[in-house]
Design a protein around this motif. Structure first.
Motif, PDB file in Angstrom:
ATOM      1  N   GLY A  68      17.367   8.989  -6.062  1.00 22.04           N
ATOM      2  CA  GLY A  68      17.426   9.688  -4.776  1.00 22.04           C
ATOM      3  C   GLY A  68      16.256  10.604  -4.511  1.00 22.04           C
ATOM      4  N   MET A  69      15.136  10.423  -5.260  1.00 26.11           N
ATOM      5  CA  MET A  69      13.949  11.260  -5.058  1.00 26.11           C
ATOM      6  C   MET A  69      12.752  10.372  -4.734  1.00 26.11           C
ATOM      7  SD  MET A  69      12.301  14.172  -7.573  1.00 26.11           S
ATOM      8  CE  MET A  69      11.236  15.460  -6.917  1.00 26.11           C
ATOM      9  N   ASP A  70      12.910   9.550  -3.722  1.00 24.69           N
ATOM     10  CA  ASP A  70      11.853   8.618  -3.331  1.00 24.69           C
ATOM     11  C   ASP A  70      10.686   9.395  -2.727  1.00 24.69           C
ATOM     12  OD1 ASP A  70      10.420   6.406  -2.635  1.00 24.69           O
ATOM     13  OD2 ASP A  70      11.827   5.676  -1.114  1.00 24.69           O
ATOM     14  N   LEU A  71       9.584   9.472  -3.456  1.00 24.00           N
ATOM     15  CA  LEU A  71       8.412  10.198  -2.957  1.00 24.00           C
ATOM     16  C   LEU A  71       7.925   9.585  -1.645  1.00 24.00           C
ATOM     17  CD1 LEU A  71       6.223  10.857  -6.141  1.00 24.00           C
ATOM     18  CD2 LEU A  71       7.787  12.432  -4.991  1.00 24.00           C
ATOM     19  N   LEU A  72       7.560  10.450  -0.713  1.00 23.50           N
ATOM     20  CA  LEU A  72       7.045  10.065   0.611  1.00 23.50           C
ATOM     21  C   LEU A  72       8.119   9.437   1.497  1.00 23.50           C
ATOM     22  CD1 LEU A  72       3.625   8.517  -0.511  1.00 23.50           C
ATOM     23  CD2 LEU A  72       4.101  10.889   0.082  1.00 23.50           C
ATOM     24  N   LEU A 122       0.451   4.035  -2.851  1.00 22.02           N
ATOM     25  CA  LEU A 122       0.279   5.461  -2.568  1.00 22.02           C
ATOM     26  C   LEU A 122       1.201   6.294  -3.459  1.00 22.02           C
ATOM     27  CD1 LEU A 122      -1.146   7.590  -0.843  1.00 22.02           C
ATOM     28  CD2 LEU A 122       0.605   7.248   0.924  1.00 22.02           C
ATOM     29  N   LYS A 123       2.421   5.844  -3.645  1.00 24.90           N
ATOM     30  CA  LYS A 123       3.340   6.546  -4.542  1.00 24.90           C
ATOM     31  C   LYS A 123       2.834   6.494  -5.979  1.00 24.90           C
ATOM     32  CE  LYS A 123       7.378   5.275  -1.776  1.00 24.90           C
ATOM     33  NZ  LYS A 123       8.687   4.600  -1.770  1.00 24.90           N
ATOM     34  N   LYS A 124       2.378   5.312  -6.405  1.00 29.82           N
ATOM     35  CA  LYS A 124       1.874   5.171  -7.767  1.00 29.82           C
ATOM     36  C   LYS A 124       0.643   6.045  -7.983  1.00 29.82           C
ATOM     37  CE  LYS A 124       1.356   0.875  -9.066  1.00 29.82           C
ATOM     38  NZ  LYS A 124       1.079  -0.581  -8.921  1.00 29.82           N
ATOM     39  N   TRP A 125      -0.224   6.100  -6.978  1.00 28.99           N
ATOM     40  CA  TRP A 125      -1.427   6.938  -7.053  1.00 28.99           C
ATOM     41  C   TRP A 125      -1.048   8.395  -7.267  1.00 28.99           C
ATOM     42  CZ3 TRP A 125      -2.578  10.837  -3.502  1.00 28.99           C
ATOM     43  CH2 TRP A 125      -3.852  11.411  -3.608  1.00 28.99           C
ATOM     44  N   TRP A 126      -0.047   8.879  -6.518  1.00 30.19           N
ATOM     45  CA  TRP A 126       0.366  10.274  -6.641  1.00 30.19           C
ATOM     46  C   TRP A 126       1.027  10.526  -7.994  1.00 30.19           C
ATOM     47  CZ3 TRP A 126       4.256  13.210  -2.964  1.00 30.19           C
ATOM     48  CH2 TRP A 126       4.143  14.589  -3.212  1.00 30.19           C
ATOM     49  N   ILE A 127       1.882   9.622  -8.425  1.00 28.15           N
ATOM     50  CA  ILE A 127       2.538   9.790  -9.731  1.00 28.15           C
ATOM     51  C   ILE A 127       1.504   9.810 -10.848  1.00 28.15           C
ATOM     52  CG2 ILE A 127       3.987   8.569 -11.420  1.00 28.15           C
ATOM     53  CD1 ILE A 127       5.800   7.842  -8.984  1.00 28.15           C
ATOM     54  N   ASN A 128       0.476   8.988 -10.741  1.00 28.58           N
ATOM     55  CA  ASN A 128      -0.585   8.989 -11.746  1.00 28.58           C
ATOM     56  C   ASN A 128      -1.275  10.348 -11.813  1.00 28.58           C
ATOM     57  OD1 ASN A 128      -3.792   8.281 -12.317  1.00 28.58           O
ATOM     58  ND2 ASN A 128      -2.349   7.205 -13.642  1.00 28.58           N
ATOM     59  N   ASN A 135       0.811  -1.213   0.000  1.00 25.98           N
ATOM     60  CA  ASN A 135       0.000   0.000   0.000  1.00 25.98           C
ATOM     61  C   ASN A 135       0.848   1.268   0.000  1.00 25.98           C
ATOM     62  OD1 ASN A 135      -2.389  -1.340  -0.179  1.00 25.98           O
ATOM     63  ND2 ASN A 135      -3.000  -1.055   1.952  1.00 25.98           N
ATOM     64  N   SER A 136       2.034   1.210   0.594  1.00 25.18           N
ATOM     65  CA  SER A 136       2.918   2.380   0.531  1.00 25.18           C
ATOM     66  C   SER A 136       3.397   2.608  -0.903  1.00 25.18           C
ATOM     67  CB  SER A 136       4.109   2.223   1.484  1.00 25.18           C
ATOM     68  OG  SER A 136       5.009   1.232   1.043  1.00 25.18           O
ATOM     69  N   VAL A 142       6.450   7.219   9.835  1.00 23.85           N
ATOM     70  CA  VAL A 142       5.089   7.388  10.354  1.00 23.85           C
ATOM     71  C   VAL A 142       4.398   6.035  10.513  1.00 23.85           C
ATOM     72  CG1 VAL A 142       2.810   8.394   9.865  1.00 23.85           C
ATOM     73  CG2 VAL A 142       4.889   9.728   9.432  1.00 23.85           C
ATOM     74  N   LYS A 143       4.675   5.120   9.568  1.00 21.33           N
ATOM     75  CA  LYS A 143       4.149   3.741   9.608  1.00 21.33           C
ATOM     76  C   LYS A 143       2.616   3.692   9.600  1.00 21.33           C
ATOM     77  CE  LYS A 143       8.201   1.927  12.029  1.00 21.33           C
ATOM     78  NZ  LYS A 143       8.889   1.568  10.798  1.00 21.33           N
ATOM     79  N   SER A 144       2.028   4.672   8.934  1.00 24.83           N
ATOM     80  CA  SER A 144       0.580   4.652   8.694  1.00 24.83           C
ATOM     81  C   SER A 144       0.349   5.281   7.334  1.00 24.83           C
ATOM     82  CB  SER A 144      -0.181   5.429   9.770  1.00 24.83           C
ATOM     83  OG  SER A 144      -1.516   5.655   9.344  1.00 24.83           O
ATOM     84  N   ASN A 145       0.007   4.476   6.349  1.00 30.16           N
ATOM     85  CA  ASN A 145      -0.230   4.993   5.005  1.00 30.16           C
ATOM     86  C   ASN A 145      -1.367   5.996   4.981  1.00 30.16           C
ATOM     87  OD1 ASN A 145       1.797   3.427   3.669  1.00 30.16           O
ATOM     88  ND2 ASN A 145       0.468   1.641   3.814  1.00 30.16           N
ATOM     89  N   PHE A 146      -2.381   5.759   5.816  1.00 31.22           N
ATOM     90  CA  PHE A 146      -3.524   6.670   5.833  1.00 31.22           C
ATOM     91  C   PHE A 146      -3.124   8.030   6.372  1.00 31.22           C
ATOM     92  CE2 PHE A 146      -7.196   8.587   8.015  1.00 31.22           C
ATOM     93  CZ  PHE A 146      -8.006   8.788   6.909  1.00 31.22           C
ATOM     94  N   TRP A 147      -2.324   8.083   7.428  1.00 31.06           N
ATOM     95  CA  TRP A 147      -1.902   9.377   7.977  1.00 31.06           C
ATOM     96  C   TRP A 147      -1.013  10.143   7.004  1.00 31.06           C
ATOM     97  CZ3 TRP A 147      -0.587   7.498  13.618  1.00 31.06           C
ATOM     98  CH2 TRP A 147      -1.797   7.324  14.312  1.00 31.06           C
TER      99      TRP A 147
END
Length: 465
Positions: free
Chosen positions: A333-337, A85-91, A81-82, A119-124
């Motif tokens: 070196g630009m790992d989103l989130l 979340l990155k793929k969702w934002w890139i889309n 899911n993490s 943070v260890k919470s994808n929703f937060w």
């Protein structure tokens, strides 16, 4: 480089908005971009993620009593899911008609850093990201108040460990050093007193809240003012300080236009920002319209996201999956989130080390030859959190060019679209690739132009905007 193409890259992630900028003019383009609607619904993959404190407690209890196989499944789901979340934002970044808001979300994301890893919470983390999107063009002071009260931020900067009898200064320090004033504009005592004011601000249901038995209700002296200050009070006092506008105007100029903005510009726009009561929208309109009128091409190194989105758009590579971009950004070196630290990505020269430059050239070779990394690789990354061996697949690519033009006309067309300058040596190299007898209507014309495009993407000048 054509000015509209240049500013399409600066205000977005590729040249796709160039025609719209040309048609509307820069100011109308900005206003349209800033007023554009955007979807706000929760992504499907997050719907069964723990969202409240109660949800998290229940999930932790289930993990505690589960066997090792179930615990592995839960961990894999969190990792998957993490990545989702990155793929969702890139889309979103790739598909938005007017991507300036997403460009600002990236800016704020690198200013108010909060990572899935800690943070260890994808929703937060999603909540944090959504707050940045909602307030991308809003008021800096109000956004600062909201951000330091997100569950993601109080966990990321350890304020959940900040209690009246055991102070943790992390959030208090970064609020001053990285979020608002910058080093040299506060004292160590301000950090200590600010930490006391933030003591007890911990996880809540929708946002961070004060816990009665952990907060400090005694008076604190903050920048010379004494009272029983809390989080909002700290921000109000910070925004009364003389140096408040300049950190953010410097960072905005660096993010969009200049890797090394002059202090004169920083102060000029900062003073305007203060007069506008820290409203971001009028500041951005002023910066972009005034800088648009100047000759400042080549003043900023492309970040990896702009580099790859532009590359895939120019190649019409619709088969390039969001997962590939996730992978490429990690390598660059630009790992989103997941920035390396609370300071975020350094930008500037850090985007053009010898290793990063080589990786960019290799990716250009790969895509221009019609090859892509196989989807199975990314499924395995998402499921196992590992990086297996690369597999390749064939994709369709093409470059737009005027089919009626001769070699020099097509070279000029691509140069105007892609390069901020062309010297005599580069011109000769390009004419050796696309020779005088080039026929744009022949079957092999596309392949010849792809070779030219590949050459252009490897030049130092292509790395700059």
């Amino acid at each position: 480089m054509n000015k509209s193409n240049l500013w399409s890259l600066r205000l977005g992630f590729s040249g796709k908005q160039a025609a719209t900028i040309e048609q509307l003019g820069i100011e109308n383009f900005l206003k349209k971009s800033m007023s554009a609607t955007f979807p706000k619904e929760l992504p499907e993959f997050l719907k069964d993620e723990p969202k409240t404190i109660a949800d998290l407690r229940e999930a932790r209890q289930k993990i505690k009593v589960a066997d090792s196989e179930e615990q592995k499944k839960f961990l894999k789901k969190q990792i998957r899911n993490s990545v989702e979340l990155k793929k969702w934002w890139i889309n979103r970044i790739r598909t938005e008609e007017l991507p300036l808001r997403e460009k600002m979300v990236c800016f704020w994301h690198n200013h108010f850093v909060s990572t899935t890893q800690k943070v260890k919470s994808n929703f937060w983390v999603y909540q944090h990201n959504a707050l940045l999107r909602e307030n991308a063009f809003g008021n800096f002071k109000e956004l600062t108040k909201s951000i330091i009260k997100t569950n993601a931020m109080v966990r990321y900067l350890d304020n959940i460990d900040n209690k009246k009898d055991k102070i943790n200064e992390n959030l208090s320090r970064e609020l001053l050093e990285l979020f608002t004033l910058g080093i040299g504009n506060y004292t160590e005592n301000d950090i200590k007193e600010g930490a006391r004011a933030l003591a007890g601000l911990g996880l809540g249901e929708n946002q961070a809240t004060y816990r009665r038995f952990a907060e400090d209700n005694s008076n604190k002296t903050y920048f010379g003012k004494t009272g029983n200050w809390k989080a909002d009070d700290l921000v109000d006092i910070i925004f009364e300080q003389k140096s408040i506008p300049y950190l953010i105007t410097r960072k905005l100029l660096k993010w969009f236009i200049y890797d090394n903005p002059s202090e004169e510009l920083v102060v000029y726009y900062g003073d305007f920002f203060r007069k506008e009561n820290f409203e971001i929208q009028p500041l951005l309109i002023k910066i972009f319209t005034e800088e648009y009128a100047k000759n400042n091409a080549g003043s900023k190194i492309k970040d990896p996201l702009v580099y790859l989105v532009q590359l895939t758009d120019e190649l019409h590579a619709s088969d390039i999956r969001d997962a590939m971009i996730v992978f490429f950004l990690v390598q660059q070196g630009m790992d989103l989130l997941n920035q390396p630290n609370v300071k975020g990505w350094d930008g500037g020269n850090s985007w053009l080390t010898s290793q990063i430059y080589l990786q960019r050239n290799n990716v250009s070779d790969l895509l221009c030859s019609g090859r892509n990394i196989n989807r199975k690789m990314f499924n395995k990354i998402a499921e196992e959190g590992e990086q297996p061996e690369m597999a390749l697949e064939t994709i369709k690519v093409k470059v737009d060019f005027n089919k009626k033009g001769n070699n020099k006309a097509i070279i000029a067309e691509l140069s105007n679209r892609l390069l901020f300058q062309v010297d005599e040596s580069m011109q000769k190299d390009m004419e050796n690739l696309l020779k005088y007898d080039f026929d744009a209507e022949k079957d092999n014309a596309q392949n010849a132009v792809l070779r030219l495009f590949n050459y252009i993407t490897k030049t130092p000048e292509y790395q700059l905007i």
